[in-house]
Motif scaffolding. Structure first.
Motif, PDB file in Angstrom:
ATOM      1  N   ALA A  38       0.832  -1.197   0.000  1.00 46.85           N
ATOM      2  CA  ALA A  38       0.000   0.000   0.000  1.00 46.85           C
ATOM      3  C   ALA A  38       0.862   1.239   0.000  1.00 46.85           C
ATOM      4  O   ALA A  38       1.960   1.243   0.573  1.00 46.85           O
ATOM      5  CB  ALA A  38      -0.914   0.007   1.232  1.00 46.85           C
ATOM      6  N   GLY A  39       0.373   2.290  -0.623  1.00 46.59           N
ATOM      7  CA  GLY A  39       1.007   3.595  -0.519  1.00 46.59           C
ATOM      8  C   GLY A  39       0.710   4.195   0.843  1.00 46.59           C
ATOM      9  O   GLY A  39      -0.275   3.838   1.500  1.00 46.59           O
ATOM     10  N   GLY A  40       1.555   5.097   1.269  1.00 53.60           N
ATOM     11  CA  GLY A  40       1.409   5.697   2.599  1.00 53.60           C
ATOM     12  C   GLY A  40       0.233   6.645   2.701  1.00 53.60           C
ATOM     13  O   GLY A  40      -0.159   7.295   1.732  1.00 53.60           O
ATOM     14  N   GLY A  42      -1.683   9.982   3.741  1.00 52.35           N
ATOM     15  CA  GLY A  42      -1.403  11.407   3.919  1.00 52.35           C
ATOM     16  C   GLY A  42      -2.537  12.025   4.697  1.00 52.35           C
ATOM     17  O   GLY A  42      -3.596  12.273   4.137  1.00 52.35           O
ATOM     18  N   THR A  43      -2.353  12.253   5.986  1.00 50.07           N
ATOM     19  CA  THR A  43      -3.458  12.726   6.824  1.00 50.07           C
ATOM     20  C   THR A  43      -3.826  14.182   6.540  1.00 50.07           C
ATOM     21  O   THR A  43      -4.968  14.574   6.713  1.00 50.07           O
ATOM     22  CB  THR A  43      -3.126  12.561   8.317  1.00 50.07           C
ATOM     23  N   ALA A  44      -2.865  14.999   6.086  1.00 53.91           N
ATOM     24  CA  ALA A  44      -3.161  16.397   5.777  1.00 53.91           C
ATOM     25  C   ALA A  44      -3.181  16.668   4.279  1.00 53.91           C
ATOM     26  O   ALA A  44      -3.617  17.730   3.848  1.00 53.91           O
ATOM     27  CB  ALA A  44      -2.125  17.311   6.446  1.00 53.91           C
ATOM     28  N   SER A  45      -2.717  15.716   3.476  1.00 50.31           N
ATOM     29  CA  SER A  45      -2.652  15.918   2.033  1.00 50.31           C
ATOM     30  C   SER A  45      -2.943  14.592   1.342  1.00 50.31           C
ATOM     31  O   SER A  45      -3.584  13.717   1.912  1.00 50.31           O
ATOM     32  CB  SER A  45      -1.265  16.454   1.650  1.00 50.31           C
ATOM     33  N   SER A  46      -2.435  14.408   0.142  1.00 53.77           N
ATOM     34  CA  SER A  46      -2.710  13.206  -0.644  1.00 53.77           C
ATOM     35  C   SER A  46      -1.966  11.997  -0.094  1.00 53.77           C
ATOM     36  O   SER A  46      -0.874  12.129   0.458  1.00 53.77           O
ATOM     37  CB  SER A  46      -2.284  13.427  -2.101  1.00 53.77           C
ATOM     38  N   SER A  47      -2.541  10.823  -0.287  1.00 55.33           N
ATOM     39  CA  SER A  47      -1.837   9.591   0.070  1.00 55.33           C
ATOM     40  C   SER A  47      -0.841   9.250  -1.028  1.00 55.33           C
ATOM     41  O   SER A  47      -0.935   9.745  -2.151  1.00 55.33           O
ATOM     42  CB  SER A  47      -2.818   8.437   0.283  1.00 55.33           C
ATOM     43  N   GLY A  48       0.112   8.396  -0.712  1.00 59.80           N
ATOM     44  CA  GLY A  48       1.129   8.006  -1.681  1.00 59.80           C
ATOM     45  C   GLY A  48       0.566   7.080  -2.745  1.00 59.80           C
ATOM     46  O   GLY A  48      -0.337   6.277  -2.493  1.00 59.80           O
ATOM     47  N   ALA A  49       1.117   7.171  -3.934  1.00 60.65           N
ATOM     48  CA  ALA A  49       0.673   6.338  -5.051  1.00 60.65           C
ATOM     49  C   ALA A  49       1.258   4.941  -4.935  1.00 60.65           C
ATOM     50  O   ALA A  49       2.267   4.722  -4.268  1.00 60.65           O
ATOM     51  CB  ALA A  49       1.101   6.968  -6.370  1.00 60.65           C
ATOM     52  N   LEU A  50       0.619   4.004  -5.573  1.00 55.84           N
ATOM     53  CA  LEU A  50       1.122   2.638  -5.688  1.00 55.84           C
ATOM     54  C   LEU A  50       1.326   2.366  -7.171  1.00 55.84           C
ATOM     55  O   LEU A  50       0.382   2.399  -7.952  1.00 55.84           O
ATOM     56  CB  LEU A  50       0.125   1.638  -5.094  1.00 55.84           C
ATOM     57  N   LEU A  51       2.555   2.123  -7.546  1.00 55.20           N
ATOM     58  CA  LEU A  51       2.898   1.901  -8.949  1.00 55.20           C
ATOM     59  C   LEU A  51       3.373   0.475  -9.110  1.00 55.20           C
ATOM     60  O   LEU A  51       4.304   0.040  -8.440  1.00 55.20           O
ATOM     61  CB  LEU A  51       3.997   2.874  -9.383  1.00 55.20           C
ATOM     62  N   LEU A  52       2.716  -0.260  -9.971  1.00 59.50           N
ATOM     63  CA  LEU A  52       3.092  -1.634 -10.281  1.00 59.50           C
ATOM     64  C   LEU A  52       3.266  -1.710 -11.786  1.00 59.50           C
ATOM     65  O   LEU A  52       2.328  -1.508 -12.539  1.00 59.50           O
ATOM     66  CB  LEU A  52       2.001  -2.609  -9.825  1.00 59.50           C
ATOM     67  N   ARG A  53       4.487  -1.974 -12.228  1.00 60.84           N
ATOM     68  CA  ARG A  53       4.739  -1.987 -13.660  1.00 60.84           C
ATOM     69  C   ARG A  53       5.896  -2.917 -13.972  1.00 60.84           C
ATOM     70  O   ARG A  53       6.713  -3.212 -13.119  1.00 60.84           O
ATOM     71  CB  ARG A  53       5.070  -0.578 -14.165  1.00 60.84           C
ATOM     72  N   SER A  54       5.927  -3.372 -15.211  1.00 65.62           N
ATOM     73  CA  SER A  54       7.093  -4.104 -15.688  1.00 65.62           C
ATOM     74  C   SER A  54       8.032  -3.102 -16.339  1.00 65.62           C
ATOM     75  O   SER A  54       7.618  -2.023 -16.753  1.00 65.62           O
ATOM     76  CB  SER A  54       6.691  -5.205 -16.673  1.00 65.62           C
ATOM     77  N   SER A  55       9.286  -3.439 -16.429  1.00 65.97           N
ATOM     78  CA  SER A  55      10.266  -2.523 -17.006  1.00 65.97           C
ATOM     79  C   SER A  55      10.257  -2.592 -18.531  1.00 65.97           C
ATOM     80  O   SER A  55       9.722  -3.519 -19.132  1.00 65.97           O
ATOM     81  CB  SER A  55      11.663  -2.862 -16.496  1.00 65.97           C
TER      82      SER A  55
END
Length: 118
Positions: A38-40, A42-55
């Protein structure tokens, strides 16, 4: 600022690169362990993104496949897969977007959605 965790696996110069595997625990009596990425928050701003990708691939290959799959069920129903955006309490709900890649020297990819047989 919170800390970072980096996990790197060795490269291969004459063979394949190393694998990186995450696996939760099995249980012979009850439900197996849950694996969560999970992304982190953000209690005062946006939460962190979760990026899942192949190279990206080299010139002679294809980029890696990403597979979402629930396991086979031996005595009950197989697992479900849910894809959705979250609820917004003070704004617009998120977008769910599925795209298929374009081809520069051949046709673009296909999108297939198929239900199971009964």
């Amino acid at each position: 600022r919170g800390g970072r965790v980096h996990i790197f696996v060795g490269s291969g110069s004459s063979g394949t690169g190393g694998d990186c595997c995450f696996h939760s625990g099995a249980s012979s009596a009850l439900t197996g362990g849950q694996a969560v990425v999970a992304g982190g928050e953000g209690t005062a701003s946006s939460s962190g993104a979760l990026l899942l990708r192949s190279s990206n691939s080299g010139e002679a290959g294809s980029s890696g496949r990403i597979t979402f799959s629930s396991g086979t069920a031996m005595g009950g129903n197989s697992g479900s897969i849910f894809i959705g955006s979250g609820v917004a309490s003070r704004g617009q709900g998120g977008i769910v977007k599925l795209t298929v890649g374009s081809g520069t020297s051949a046709s673009g990819g296909n999108m297939q959605i198929q239900s199971g047989r009964s």
